[in-house]
Design a protein around this motif. Structure first.
Motif, PDB file in Angstrom:
ATOM      1  N   GLN A 118      15.938 -11.362  -3.396  1.00  0.00           N
ATOM      2  CA  GLN A 118      15.674 -10.416  -2.594  1.00  0.00           C
ATOM      3  C   GLN A 118      16.327  -8.711  -2.423  1.00  0.00           C
ATOM      4  OE1 GLN A 118      17.486 -11.885   1.438  1.00  0.00           O
ATOM      5  NE2 GLN A 118      16.209 -13.156   1.251  1.00  0.00           N
ATOM      6  N   VAL A 119      17.516  -8.824  -3.738  1.00  0.00           N
ATOM      7  CA  VAL A 119      17.546  -7.443  -4.407  1.00  0.00           C
ATOM      8  C   VAL A 119      16.812  -6.968  -5.075  1.00  0.00           C
ATOM      9  CG1 VAL A 119      19.557  -6.878  -5.310  1.00  0.00           C
ATOM     10  CG2 VAL A 119      20.397  -7.930  -3.321  1.00  0.00           C
ATOM     11  N   LEU A 120      16.338  -7.448  -5.983  1.00  0.00           N
ATOM     12  CA  LEU A 120      14.713  -7.545  -6.909  1.00  0.00           C
ATOM     13  C   LEU A 120      14.577  -7.171  -6.403  1.00  0.00           C
ATOM     14  CD1 LEU A 120      14.454  -7.447 -10.289  1.00  0.00           C
ATOM     15  CD2 LEU A 120      13.879  -9.969 -10.068  1.00  0.00           C
ATOM     16  N   TYR A 121      13.297  -7.575  -5.467  1.00  0.00           N
ATOM     17  CA  TYR A 121      12.403  -7.548  -4.923  1.00  0.00           C
ATOM     18  C   TYR A 121      12.720  -5.835  -4.393  1.00  0.00           C
ATOM     19  CZ  TYR A 121       8.027  -7.590  -2.167  1.00  0.00           C
ATOM     20  OH  TYR A 121       7.168  -6.929  -1.738  1.00  0.00           O
ATOM     21  N   ALA A 122      13.399  -5.980  -3.718  1.00  0.00           N
ATOM     22  CA  ALA A 122      13.496  -4.468  -2.505  1.00  0.00           C
ATOM     23  C   ALA A 122      14.002  -3.662  -3.497  1.00  0.00           C
ATOM     24  CB  ALA A 122      15.481  -4.408  -1.647  1.00  0.00           C
ATOM     25  N   LEU A 123      14.737  -3.591  -5.166  1.00  0.00           N
ATOM     26  CA  LEU A 123      14.558  -2.601  -6.398  1.00  0.00           C
ATOM     27  C   LEU A 123      13.687  -2.224  -6.031  1.00  0.00           C
ATOM     28  CD1 LEU A 123      16.530  -0.675  -7.869  1.00  0.00           C
ATOM     29  CD2 LEU A 123      16.833  -2.987  -9.415  1.00  0.00           C
ATOM     30  N   LEU A 124      12.596  -2.982  -6.568  1.00  0.00           N
ATOM     31  CA  LEU A 124      11.343  -2.702  -7.381  1.00  0.00           C
ATOM     32  C   LEU A 124      10.440  -1.892  -7.163  1.00  0.00           C
ATOM     33  CD1 LEU A 124      11.012  -6.129  -9.728  1.00  0.00           C
ATOM     34  CD2 LEU A 124      11.363  -3.848 -10.331  1.00  0.00           C
ATOM     35  N   LEU A 125      10.635  -2.539  -5.429  1.00  0.00           N
ATOM     36  CA  LEU A 125      10.073  -2.284  -4.333  1.00  0.00           C
ATOM     37  C   LEU A 125      10.184  -0.569  -3.562  1.00  0.00           C
ATOM     38  CD1 LEU A 125       7.557  -3.481  -2.226  1.00  0.00           C
ATOM     39  CD2 LEU A 125       8.524  -3.998  -0.425  1.00  0.00           C
ATOM     40  N   PHE A 126      11.108  -0.234  -3.913  1.00  0.00           N
ATOM     41  CA  PHE A 126      11.613   1.223  -3.318  1.00  0.00           C
ATOM     42  C   PHE A 126      11.720   1.873  -4.328  1.00  0.00           C
ATOM     43  CE2 PHE A 126      12.721  -2.037   0.142  1.00  0.00           C
ATOM     44  CZ  PHE A 126      11.717  -1.387   1.077  1.00  0.00           C
ATOM     45  N   THR A 127      11.739   1.320  -5.673  1.00  0.00           N
ATOM     46  CA  THR A 127      12.277   2.401  -6.932  1.00  0.00           C
ATOM     47  C   THR A 127      10.770   3.275  -6.450  1.00  0.00           C
ATOM     48  OG1 THR A 127      13.766   1.082  -7.557  1.00  0.00           O
ATOM     49  CG2 THR A 127      13.238   2.591  -9.011  1.00  0.00           C
ATOM     50  N   LEU A 145       3.110  12.122  -0.798  1.00  0.00           N
ATOM     51  CA  LEU A 145       1.982  11.512  -0.183  1.00  0.00           C
ATOM     52  C   LEU A 145       2.248  10.507  -0.191  1.00  0.00           C
ATOM     53  CD1 LEU A 145      -0.681  12.138   0.338  1.00  0.00           C
ATOM     54  CD2 LEU A 145      -1.461  12.312  -1.951  1.00  0.00           C
ATOM     55  N   PRO A 146       2.611   9.366  -1.719  1.00  0.00           N
ATOM     56  CA  PRO A 146       2.639   8.362  -1.531  1.00  0.00           C
ATOM     57  C   PRO A 146       3.873   7.505  -0.706  1.00  0.00           C
ATOM     58  CG  PRO A 146       2.285   8.748  -3.493  1.00  0.00           C
ATOM     59  CD  PRO A 146       2.643   9.935  -2.684  1.00  0.00           C
ATOM     60  N   LEU A 147       4.306   8.545   0.259  1.00  0.00           N
ATOM     61  CA  LEU A 147       5.612   8.125   0.648  1.00  0.00           C
ATOM     62  C   LEU A 147       4.788   7.054   2.398  1.00  0.00           C
ATOM     63  CD1 LEU A 147       7.062   8.788  -1.120  1.00  0.00           C
ATOM     64  CD2 LEU A 147       8.968   9.893   0.506  1.00  0.00           C
ATOM     65  N   VAL A 148       3.775   7.825   2.378  1.00  0.00           N
ATOM     66  CA  VAL A 148       2.677   6.820   3.495  1.00  0.00           C
ATOM     67  C   VAL A 148       2.735   5.453   4.080  1.00  0.00           C
ATOM     68  CG1 VAL A 148       0.271   7.620   5.080  1.00  0.00           C
ATOM     69  CG2 VAL A 148       1.592   9.280   3.471  1.00  0.00           C
ATOM     70  N   THR A 149       3.076   5.174   2.322  1.00  0.00           N
ATOM     71  CA  THR A 149       2.934   3.667   3.116  1.00  0.00           C
ATOM     72  C   THR A 149       4.058   3.398   2.653  1.00  0.00           C
ATOM     73  OG1 THR A 149       2.816   3.369   0.512  1.00  0.00           O
ATOM     74  CG2 THR A 149       0.996   3.806   1.460  1.00  0.00           C
ATOM     75  N   LEU A 150       5.262   3.953   2.925  1.00  0.00           N
ATOM     76  CA  LEU A 150       7.071   3.541   3.342  1.00  0.00           C
ATOM     77  C   LEU A 150       6.875   2.262   4.067  1.00  0.00           C
ATOM     78  CD1 LEU A 150       9.852   3.530   1.182  1.00  0.00           C
ATOM     79  CD2 LEU A 150       9.913   5.317   2.596  1.00  0.00           C
ATOM     80  N   PRO A 151       6.227   2.842   5.387  1.00  0.00           N
ATOM     81  CA  PRO A 151       6.415   1.558   6.365  1.00  0.00           C
ATOM     82  C   PRO A 151       5.749   0.396   6.380  1.00  0.00           C
ATOM     83  CG  PRO A 151       5.911   3.610   7.101  1.00  0.00           C
ATOM     84  CD  PRO A 151       5.584   4.554   5.638  1.00  0.00           C
ATOM     85  N   HIS A 152       4.945   0.067   5.420  1.00  0.00           N
ATOM     86  CA  HIS A 152       4.729  -1.115   4.646  1.00  0.00           C
ATOM     87  C   HIS A 152       5.338  -1.868   4.307  1.00  0.00           C
ATOM     88  CE1 HIS A 152       0.511  -3.525   3.138  1.00  0.00           C
ATOM     89  NE2 HIS A 152       1.430  -3.640   4.625  1.00  0.00           N
ATOM     90  N   ALA A 153       6.078  -0.618   3.204  1.00  0.00           N
ATOM     91  CA  ALA A 153       6.881  -1.325   2.154  1.00  0.00           C
ATOM     92  C   ALA A 153       8.299  -2.424   3.236  1.00  0.00           C
ATOM     93  CB  ALA A 153       7.198  -0.662   1.554  1.00  0.00           C
ATOM     94  N   LEU A 176      -0.481  -3.172  -0.880  1.00  0.00           N
ATOM     95  CA  LEU A 176       0.619  -2.047  -0.923  1.00  0.00           C
ATOM     96  C   LEU A 176       0.277  -0.900  -2.357  1.00  0.00           C
ATOM     97  CD1 LEU A 176       3.622  -0.366   0.665  1.00  0.00           C
ATOM     98  CD2 LEU A 176       4.279  -1.815  -1.073  1.00  0.00           C
ATOM     99  N   ASN A 177       0.002  -1.999  -3.565  1.00  0.00           N
ATOM    100  CA  ASN A 177      -0.223  -1.442  -4.612  1.00  0.00           C
ATOM    101  C   ASN A 177      -1.271  -0.645  -4.494  1.00  0.00           C
ATOM    102  OD1 ASN A 177       0.675  -4.429  -6.332  1.00  0.00           O
ATOM    103  ND2 ASN A 177       2.293  -2.505  -6.019  1.00  0.00           N
ATOM    104  N   LEU A 178      -2.706  -1.197  -3.696  1.00  0.00           N
ATOM    105  CA  LEU A 178      -3.846  -0.132  -3.844  1.00  0.00           C
ATOM    106  C   LEU A 178      -3.785   0.727  -3.924  1.00  0.00           C
ATOM    107  CD1 LEU A 178      -6.874  -0.501  -4.339  1.00  0.00           C
ATOM    108  CD2 LEU A 178      -7.453  -1.600  -2.278  1.00  0.00           C
ATOM    109  N   PHE A 179      -3.389   0.411  -1.953  1.00  0.00           N
ATOM    110  CA  PHE A 179      -2.933   2.339  -1.149  1.00  0.00           C
ATOM    111  C   PHE A 179      -2.375   3.063  -2.366  1.00  0.00           C
ATOM    112  CE2 PHE A 179      -4.802  -0.603   2.135  1.00  0.00           C
ATOM    113  CZ  PHE A 179      -5.718  -0.037   2.278  1.00  0.00           C
ATOM    114  N   PHE A 180      -0.894   2.450  -2.252  1.00  0.00           N
ATOM    115  CA  PHE A 180      -0.117   3.121  -3.347  1.00  0.00           C
ATOM    116  C   PHE A 180      -0.977   3.889  -4.502  1.00  0.00           C
ATOM    117  CE2 PHE A 180       3.341   3.913  -6.225  1.00  0.00           C
ATOM    118  CZ  PHE A 180       4.133   4.250  -5.501  1.00  0.00           C
TER     119      PHE A 180
END
Length: 200
Positions: A118-127, A145-153, A176-180
């Motif tokens: 969980q820690v690893l996933y969150a780190l990679l997702l939000f870095t 602009l890419p921060l628009v996807t942050l709520p989805h993350a 998420l990867n696609l829209f990001f």
């Protein structure tokens, strides 16, 4: 299985034909293009074929390198004719998020300790988002602009922590990867000058 192998062979052949055509049009030296292209080609085969690095926990690292820095470096060199190692920086945000997707799959395959995964996933997702905030403050507001996807993350990360919903995370992360990625490309187009990229 035979169909998959045949399709793989056809796609590798098509890729080699495309490489020859690209080499004829690119201002880059043939040997430089060939070094990067065939290095990536052989690595992609080793991911699932050959010794199958995917199945011994080394494939995730390899695929991060191939789909991130190597791909961007090759594309930049093919268009400009020269190496620019700092382009690897621009491959980091989408590559890191994609690695988060692989980390979730690795959790399912190898039963990694739940808290650590969980820690690893969150780190990679939000870095990547933290990287864009820094770039926006220092260089251009377009990097927000890419921060628009942050709520989805945040929603995906919450699903990952719930055993009842975690198995829907790979598909959600792919979306998420696609829209990001699309917003990231738009950011690059709108930014007046890309940091770390020299003008030759």
């Amino acid at each position: 299985m035979h169909t998959v192998v045949s399709l793989g062979a056809v796609l590798y052949l098509a890729g080699c034909v495309g490489f020859i055509l690209l080499a004829m049009l690119s201002p880059a030296r043939m040997e430089h293009l060939a070094m990067v292209y065939f290095g990536g080609l052989s690595s992609s085969f080793l991911y699932t074929g050959g010794i199958g690095l995917k199945y011994i926990a080394l494939g995730d690292v390899l695929i991060l390198i191939i789909f991130g820095p190597i791909s961007v470096l090759f594309a930049y060199m093919a268009q400009t004719g020269y190496f620019e190692w700092t382009t690897i920086y621009y491959a980091t945000p989408p590559g890191t998020q994609h690695r988060g997707h692989l980390a979730q799959q690795q959790h399912a395959r190898h039963r990694i300790r739940q808290e650590a995964s969980q820690v690893l996933y969150a780190l990679l997702l939000f870095t990547p988002y933290s990287m864009f905030v820094v770039l926006a403050v220092k260089y251009s507001v377009w990097y927000l602009l890419p921060l628009v996807t942050l709520p989805h993350a945040f929603r995906i990360e919450k699903e990952f922590r719930n055993p009842a919903t975690m198995y829907s995370v790979p598909r959600q992360t792919a979306k998420l990867n696609l829209f990001f990625g699309l917003l990231y490309v738009l950011t690059i187009f709108c930014t007046p000058h890309l940091p770390f990229i020299s003008r030759k």
